[in-house]
Design a protein around this motif. Structure first.
Motif, mmCIF file in Angstrom:
data_model
loop_
_atom_site.group_PDB
_atom_site.id
_atom_site.type_symbol
_atom_site.label_atom_id
_atom_site.label_comp_id
_atom_site.label_asym_id
_atom_site.label_seq_id
_atom_site.Cartn_x
_atom_site.Cartn_y
_atom_site.Cartn_z
ATOM 1 N N LYS A 1 -40.254 261.433 50.617
ATOM 2 C CA LYS A 1 -41.659 260.863 50.234
ATOM 3 C C LYS A 1 -42.365 261.599 49.019
ATOM 4 O O LYS A 1 -42.561 262.491 49.213
ATOM 5 C CB LYS A 1 -42.895 260.972 51.622
ATOM 6 N N VAL A 2 -42.594 260.876 48.065
ATOM 7 C CA VAL A 2 -42.873 261.418 46.620
ATOM 8 C C VAL A 2 -44.333 260.995 46.152
ATOM 9 O O VAL A 2 -45.026 261.423 45.342
ATOM 10 C CB VAL A 2 -41.752 261.471 45.650
ATOM 11 N N ILE A 3 -44.594 259.675 46.751
ATOM 12 C CA ILE A 3 -45.722 258.973 46.036
ATOM 13 C C ILE A 3 -46.988 259.321 46.975
ATOM 14 O O ILE A 3 -47.002 258.863 48.173
ATOM 15 C CB ILE A 3 -45.502 257.532 46.053
ATOM 16 N N SER A 4 -48.048 259.754 46.224
ATOM 17 C CA SER A 4 -48.908 260.476 47.198
ATOM 18 C C SER A 4 -50.346 260.036 46.644
ATOM 19 O O SER A 4 -50.598 259.851 45.509
ATOM 20 C CB SER A 4 -48.996 261.925 47.292
ATOM 21 N N LYS A 5 -51.177 259.764 47.669
ATOM 22 C CA LYS A 5 -52.660 259.772 47.050
ATOM 23 C C LYS A 5 -53.749 260.732 46.870
ATOM 24 O O LYS A 5 -54.812 260.941 46.865
ATOM 25 C CB LYS A 5 -53.318 258.495 48.034
ATOM 26 N N ASP A 6 -52.953 262.092 47.135
ATOM 27 C CA ASP A 6 -53.620 263.090 47.148
ATOM 28 C C ASP A 6 -54.393 263.335 45.847
ATOM 29 O O ASP A 6 -53.565 263.598 44.741
ATOM 30 C CB ASP A 6 -52.654 264.503 47.595
ATOM 31 N N GLU A 7 -55.595 263.255 45.829
ATOM 32 C CA GLU A 7 -56.497 263.445 44.610
ATOM 33 C C GLU A 7 -56.389 264.810 43.778
ATOM 34 O O GLU A 7 -56.780 264.809 42.707
ATOM 35 C CB GLU A 7 -57.832 262.877 44.812
#
Ligand code: HEC
Ligand code: HEC
Ligand code: HEC
Ligand code: HEC
Ligand code: HEC
Length: 312
Positions: A112-118
């Motif tokens: 998992k590499v795509i993150s929404k962590d701002e």
């Protein structure tokens, strides 16, 4: 005289060839669409025959039954596909997003590499969804099916070639990894001592991943907070200042660097090559950097102003 005649004849013939080319390009070619029977495989003895033969394979990208995960067919039964968009993130997100469970019909566990962590500041090409600037979606001869060479381990014997992937875009990196002394090539320098070279350009050089994350990080300049060393995670504690930064104590005691007022910490290292810059040279480099920074700031401001103008 003879030569001139030859030139005339040649240009005349060229013109004829060109006009035939232009004329025929207006005649509509009969569109030939390859038909696909139900259950046709994409990899047969005559179609896409060599897929899946390279050293590093993205299993999903060479699976004859799963091409349509990324290549959507326009009309059932016809070999015509929707164009791949410039931002491929939505394609990769199907399996590599933290938010979504991977589709049920695939084998293996996609990292998992795509993150929404701002809090994460992403590497520009990652943020723009240009994954395939670095990775081939199908396969390649390089580690992690990267499109160009990039070392696989924490340490690597230095050469420019092994960093081809980074040089592809970072053309400005000309001297960053090769000039032991510089007042311009990189911000990671102590006075004129190039700290990129000190760390990377060695027989047992540290690869970029020792300090940077390739996709994005919460720190400045893609600096990572921790790194895996053997089976442990060590903390880097990188802190940036206006004129330098500091790092430690994972690899060495806390060490500071400053571009204009060099700090030599009592770390045991190999002899420093070349000569230290003089006070005057350091002063000049500071002025140059300030000027450059101001110019960059101004051009950014100008851009925002003109954007606001557009809105009105
Ligand atoms: C994970 C997504 C993904 C899957 C699955 C996938 N492709 Fe692709 N494919 C792409 C992307 C993205 C491109 C655009 C080229 C690029 O950006 O590198 C592409 C381009 C292509 C091209 C154009 C030639 C080229 O290399 O640029 C062909 C042909 C192709 N794919 C065939 C296939 C076949 C056959 C399969 C199944 C065996 C497949 N692809 C599976 C993402 C995928
Ligand atoms: C349909 C699911 C799926 C899609 C879509 C997909 N992947 Fe993957 N990916 C996987 C799986 C499963 C793995 C685990 C290793 C393997 O099977 O190859 C993986 C592994 C990877 C790896 C690591 C390979 C390794 O050697 O550890 C990379 C890099 C990667 N994918 C990039 C991409 C990119 C870039 C895209 C979009 C263009 C994409 N993937 C789209 C399923 C997918
Ligand atoms: C600037 C180049 C670059 C871009 C752009 C990039 N990657 Fe990567 N990616 C890498 C490198 C280098 C690695 C290997 C990291 C390592 O092993 O230290 C990697 C590793 C991966 C992995 C494997 C992670 C693992 O834990 O094994 C996946 C999956 C992946 N990338 C997907 C993507 C997706 C999806 C995108 C686009 C949203 C993308 N990458 C954009 C350079 C890039
Ligand atoms: C597809 C193009 C591309 C590739 C390939 C690429 N980069 Fe970048 N990188 C960029 C862009 C664009 C920026 C943003 C530059 C800026 O803001 O001035 C950037 C920024 C960076 C920064 C942060 C600079 C800062 O001051 O914040 C680092 C560090 C970096 N890249 C390292 C790498 C490494 C390591 C590699 C090889 C694994 C790599 N890049 C490959 C395009 C790329
Ligand atoms: C020992 C840690 C370390 C290693 C290893 C390292 N970097 Fe850096 N890099 C940094 C630091 C720290 C900065 C930020 C400097 C600053 O802004 O003061 C930086 C900044 C950058 C920048 C922004 C421009 C600049 O030079 O200031 C790029 C691009 C970059 N690094 C690329 C790379 C590449 C490519 C590699 C691998 C070949 C690499 N770095 C290896 C620590 C490292």
């Amino acid at each position: 005289m003879k030569n001139r005649l030859r030139i005339y004849i040649c240009t005349f013939i060229l013109q004829i060839i060109l006009s035939i080319g232009i004329l025929t390009s207006y005649i509509p070619a009969e569109e030939k669409v390859v038909l696909l029977g139900p259950g046709t495989s994409c990899i047969t003895s005559s179609c896409h025959t060599d897929m899946g033969t390279k050293k590093y394979v993205h299993a999903i990208g060479v699976n004859a039954k799963l091409c349509n995960k990324c290549h959507a067919i326009i009309k059932e039964g016809e070999h015509r596909f929707k164009e791949i968009p410039p931002d491929v993130r939505p394609l990769c997100a199907q399996c590599h997003s933290e938010e979504l469970p991977p589709p049920a019909d695939i084998k293996g566990t996609p990292p998992k590499v795509i993150s929404k962590d701002e809090e994460i500041k992403f590497h520009a090409p990652f943020a723009e969804g240009k994954c395939t600037e670095c990775h081939d979606a199908h396969e390649s001869d390089f580690y992690k099916h990267l499109k160009l060479q990039y070392p696989e381990n924490f340490y690597a014997s230095f050469s420019v070639e092994i960093y081809s992937l980074c040089y592809k875009c970072h053309k400005e990196m000309n001297e960053t990894l090769t000039e032991p002394r510089t007042l311009t090539a990189t911000r990671f320098r102590n006075g004129n001592l190039n700290l990129h070279v000190r760390h990377v350009n060695k027989e047992k050089g540290r690869t970029c991943r020792a300090c940077h994350l390739h996709h994005g990080s919460k720190g400045p300049a893609l600096m990572r907070e921790t790194f895996p060393f053997g089976s442990r995670m060590l903390t880097i504690k990188y802190e940036k200042t206006d004129t330098g930064g500091s790092c430690g104590p994972a690899c060495h005691t806390q060490a500071r660097y400053d571009r204009y007022a060099p700090v030599y910490s009592p770390i045991k290292t190999s002899p420093r090559p070349g000569e230290d810059a003089t006070e005057e040279e350091l002063g000049l480099s500071r002025e140059r950097d300030m000027q450059k920074e101001n110019e960059e700031k101004n051009s950014k401001n100008l851009k925002t102003i003109s954007h606001e103008g557009e809105k009105r």
